[in-house]
Design a protein around this motif. Structure first.
Motif, PDB file in Angstrom:
ATOM      1  N   ASN A  77       7.178   7.830 -12.812  1.00 50.77           N
ATOM      2  CA  ASN A  77       7.132   9.163 -13.426  1.00 50.77           C
ATOM      3  C   ASN A  77       8.116  10.127 -12.743  1.00 50.77           C
ATOM      4  OD1 ASN A  77       6.123  11.242 -15.115  1.00 50.77           O
ATOM      5  ND2 ASN A  77       4.717  11.918 -13.485  1.00 50.77           N
ATOM      6  N   ARG A  78       8.944   9.578 -11.836  1.00 49.28           N
ATOM      7  CA  ARG A  78      10.063  10.290 -11.175  1.00 49.28           C
ATOM      8  C   ARG A  78       9.639  11.199 -10.026  1.00 49.28           C
ATOM      9  NH1 ARG A  78      15.140   8.155 -12.583  1.00 49.28           N
ATOM     10  NH2 ARG A  78      14.588   6.878 -14.340  1.00 49.28           N
ATOM     11  N   GLU A  79       8.396  11.101  -9.592  1.00 42.75           N
ATOM     12  CA  GLU A  79       8.022  11.879  -8.399  1.00 42.75           C
ATOM     13  C   GLU A  79       8.790  11.314  -7.207  1.00 42.75           C
ATOM     14  OE1 GLU A  79       3.815  12.283  -7.895  1.00 42.75           O
ATOM     15  OE2 GLU A  79       4.019  13.151  -5.900  1.00 42.75           O
ATOM     16  N   PRO A  80       9.432  12.172  -6.402  1.00 42.32           N
ATOM     17  CA  PRO A  80      10.195  11.662  -5.260  1.00 42.32           C
ATOM     18  C   PRO A  80       9.314  10.904  -4.259  1.00 42.32           C
ATOM     19  CG  PRO A  80      10.719  13.975  -5.666  1.00 42.32           C
ATOM     20  CD  PRO A  80       9.542  13.631  -6.537  1.00 42.32           C
ATOM     21  N   VAL A  81       9.867   9.865  -3.671  1.00 41.67           N
ATOM     22  CA  VAL A  81       9.132   9.067  -2.677  1.00 41.67           C
ATOM     23  C   VAL A  81       8.586   9.970  -1.559  1.00 41.67           C
ATOM     24  CG1 VAL A  81       9.369   7.297  -0.883  1.00 41.67           C
ATOM     25  CG2 VAL A  81      10.427   6.947  -3.117  1.00 41.67           C
ATOM     26  N   ALA A  82       9.388  10.936  -1.137  1.00 42.54           N
ATOM     27  CA  ALA A  82       8.955  11.794  -0.012  1.00 42.54           C
ATOM     28  C   ALA A  82       7.665  12.543  -0.335  1.00 42.54           C
ATOM     29  CB  ALA A  82      10.058  12.792   0.352  1.00 42.54           C
ATOM     30  N   TYR A  83       7.506  12.988  -1.586  1.00 44.06           N
ATOM     31  CA  TYR A  83       6.256  13.678  -1.949  1.00 44.06           C
ATOM     32  C   TYR A  83       5.106  12.679  -2.074  1.00 44.06           C
ATOM     33  CZ  TYR A  83       8.939  17.938  -3.034  1.00 44.06           C
ATOM     34  OH  TYR A  83       9.736  19.044  -2.970  1.00 44.06           O
ATOM     35  N   ILE A  84       5.412  11.473  -2.554  1.00 43.66           N
ATOM     36  CA  ILE A  84       4.333  10.478  -2.704  1.00 43.66           C
ATOM     37  C   ILE A  84       3.775  10.108  -1.332  1.00 43.66           C
ATOM     38  CG2 ILE A  84       3.721   8.169  -3.546  1.00 43.66           C
ATOM     39  CD1 ILE A  84       5.950   8.423  -5.621  1.00 43.66           C
ATOM     40  N   ILE A  85       4.667   9.907  -0.369  1.00 48.67           N
ATOM     41  CA  ILE A  85       4.167   9.493   0.954  1.00 48.67           C
ATOM     42  C   ILE A  85       3.920  10.695   1.877  1.00 48.67           C
ATOM     43  CG2 ILE A  85       5.266   7.218   0.772  1.00 48.67           C
ATOM     44  CD1 ILE A  85       7.324   8.153   2.852  1.00 48.67           C
ATOM     45  N   GLY A  86       4.371  11.895   1.434  1.00 46.22           N
ATOM     46  CA  GLY A  86       4.079  13.129   2.188  1.00 46.22           C
ATOM     47  C   GLY A  86       4.921  13.318   3.424  1.00 46.22           C
ATOM     48  N   LYS A  87       6.044  12.612   3.512  1.00 50.12           N
ATOM     49  CA  LYS A  87       6.903  12.838   4.680  1.00 50.12           C
ATOM     50  C   LYS A  87       8.356  12.456   4.406  1.00 50.12           C
ATOM     51  CE  LYS A  87       5.553   8.506   6.696  1.00 50.12           C
ATOM     52  NZ  LYS A  87       4.952   7.747   7.740  1.00 50.12           N
ATOM     53  N   LYS A  88       9.240  12.992   5.247  1.00 51.95           N
ATOM     54  CA  LYS A  88      10.664  12.693   5.125  1.00 51.95           C
ATOM     55  C   LYS A  88      11.283  12.793   6.509  1.00 51.95           C
ATOM     56  CE  LYS A  88      14.683  12.257   3.061  1.00 51.95           C
ATOM     57  NZ  LYS A  88      15.042  11.081   2.252  1.00 51.95           N
ATOM     58  N   GLU A  89      12.171  11.871   6.809  1.00 51.89           N
ATOM     59  CA  GLU A  89      12.852  11.944   8.105  1.00 51.89           C
ATOM     60  C   GLU A  89      14.108  12.793   7.975  1.00 51.89           C
ATOM     61  OE1 GLU A  89      13.015   8.347  10.555  1.00 51.89           O
ATOM     62  OE2 GLU A  89      15.100   8.883  10.975  1.00 51.89           O
ATOM     63  N   PHE A  90      14.311  13.683   8.935  1.00 46.97           N
ATOM     64  CA  PHE A  90      15.510  14.521   8.972  1.00 46.97           C
ATOM     65  C   PHE A  90      15.890  14.663  10.437  1.00 46.97           C
ATOM     66  CE2 PHE A  90      17.629  18.649   9.381  1.00 46.97           C
ATOM     67  CZ  PHE A  90      18.600  18.558   8.389  1.00 46.97           C
ATOM     68  N   TRP A  91      17.130  14.382  10.749  1.00 46.64           N
ATOM     69  CA  TRP A  91      17.604  14.494  12.140  1.00 46.64           C
ATOM     70  C   TRP A  91      16.666  13.722  13.090  1.00 46.64           C
ATOM     71  CZ3 TRP A  91      22.362  16.466  12.887  1.00 46.64           C
ATOM     72  CH2 TRP A  91      22.773  16.654  14.207  1.00 46.64           C
ATOM     73  N   SER A  92      16.248  12.540  12.648  1.00 49.47           N
ATOM     74  CA  SER A  92      15.320  11.690  13.411  1.00 49.47           C
ATOM     75  C   SER A  92      13.952  12.310  13.654  1.00 49.47           C
ATOM     76  CB  SER A  92      15.907  11.267  14.774  1.00 49.47           C
ATOM     77  OG  SER A  92      17.080  10.552  14.558  1.00 49.47           O
ATOM     78  N   LEU A  93      13.642  13.399  12.965  1.00 47.35           N
ATOM     79  CA  LEU A  93      12.298  13.978  13.075  1.00 47.35           C
ATOM     80  C   LEU A  93      11.522  13.594  11.824  1.00 47.35           C
ATOM     81  CD1 LEU A  93      13.260  17.650  14.075  1.00 47.35           C
ATOM     82  CD2 LEU A  93      12.445  15.860  15.628  1.00 47.35           C
TER      83      LEU A  93
END
Ligand code: GLN
Length: 301
Positions: A77-93
């Protein structure tokens, strides 16, 4: 769904399921189908991606199968993976995200790199407590990346969205940076008195997409990400213009303003800076895709 994993069948092992989900994502035009299947399944099973392959013949419980099926439906349904799993890596954080905040983009690491090079090396002596302000922090990605690299500075980050600030504060706690970063609610520079020239640096990734272009964005972006963080009004430059004009009284003499910009906004932004007349030595930096992405300008003084 075509050939959905049937919870009554015993042969749904991790490997079978990954193969099936990869094919299903491919047939629905989802990017990086294998990686997506791995990330969703690993998150569901509370495993690292690599561990899926150590347990490839492990059968899934019925409840796990049906939960996996619902995650797959959300992605199709095109929901971004980051919203589905509730997290995203940025600058190793590892950062918590939800639809109240923009998903941090790799392009924005160019802004972090440029800001760090303006702040100088980590062991450079500070005359007094150096102060950095981020406007429109969202998940806190930019300010937390900077604070994790330069903990001797004091950081302030604003957002007009109280829900975004809740997430940013939680992300600060998650990375033990709450004592270095203060969060303030408000619209761009409104919370600050223009008579206080206290900041060595002001940095922002403001909304810069022209309103008329929003409808043409990928469904992942236009249907799920916060419009507030994307829509830069008619010419896309409303927030950028406001920040360029109102940031300069708050910067110390020689203080630096860094902004992320749209790939085709360089010329107009340069004209804006020149017209404003309060900055010198501006510079445009490209992201790794080769697009003009960051503008850096120093306050005259
Ligand atoms: N880079 C984002 C996108 O392409 C836009 C972010 C912004 O407007 N600041 O969707």
């Amino acid at each position: 769904m075509q050939n959905p994993p049937d919870p009554r069948e015993a042969e749904w092992t991790i490997l079978n399921l990954l193969k099936w989900a990869t094919g299903y994502f491919t047939s629905h035009g989802i990017d990086s189908p294998r990686a997506t299947a791995e990330i969703l399944l690993a998150t569901l099973l509370n495993l690292k991606r690599i561990d899926l392959y150590l347990r490839y013949d492990q059968p899934l419980l019925k409840s796990e199968l049906s939960e996996f099926k619902s995650l797959i439906k959300r992605r199709v349904n095109r929901e971004p993976v980051a919203y589905i799993i509730g997290k995203k890596e940025f600058w190793s954080l590892d950062l918590e995200v939800n639809p109240d905040v923009l998903i941090p983009r790799p392009d924005t690491e160019t802004l972090v790199e440029a800001a760090l090079s303006c702040l100088g090396p980590v062991d450079a002596p500070l005359d007094s407590a150096g102060q950095v302000l981020e406007l429109g922090t969202g998940s806190g990605a930019i300010v937390l990346a900077l604070a994790s690299e330069r903990p001797a500075y004091r950081f302030v980050a604003t957002d007009i969205s109280l829900k975004a600030l809740d997430i940013a504060r939680r992300n600060a706690r998650r990375h033990q940076l709450s004592s270095v970063v203060s969060f303030v609610a408000g619209n761009w520079l409104d919370p600050f008195s223009p008579n206080e020239s206290v900041f060595d640096m002001i940095v922002s990734n403001p909304p810069y997409i022209p309103s008329d272009d929003i409808a043409g964005l990928q469904p992942e972006v236009k249907r799920f990400e916060p419009l507030l963080a994307l829509d830069g009004r008619s010419d896309g430059l409303h927030a950028i213009r406001q920040i360029i004009i109102s940031a300069q009284p708050l910067l110390k003499p020689q203080g630096v303003l860094l902004l992320e910009i749209g790939f085709n906004q360089k010329e107009t932004v340069i004209q804006m800076i020149q017209h404003c007349g309060h900055y010198h030595s501006f510079q445009i930096i490209k992201d790794y895709a080769g697009h003009d992405r960051v503008v850096v300008m120093h306050k005259i003084g």
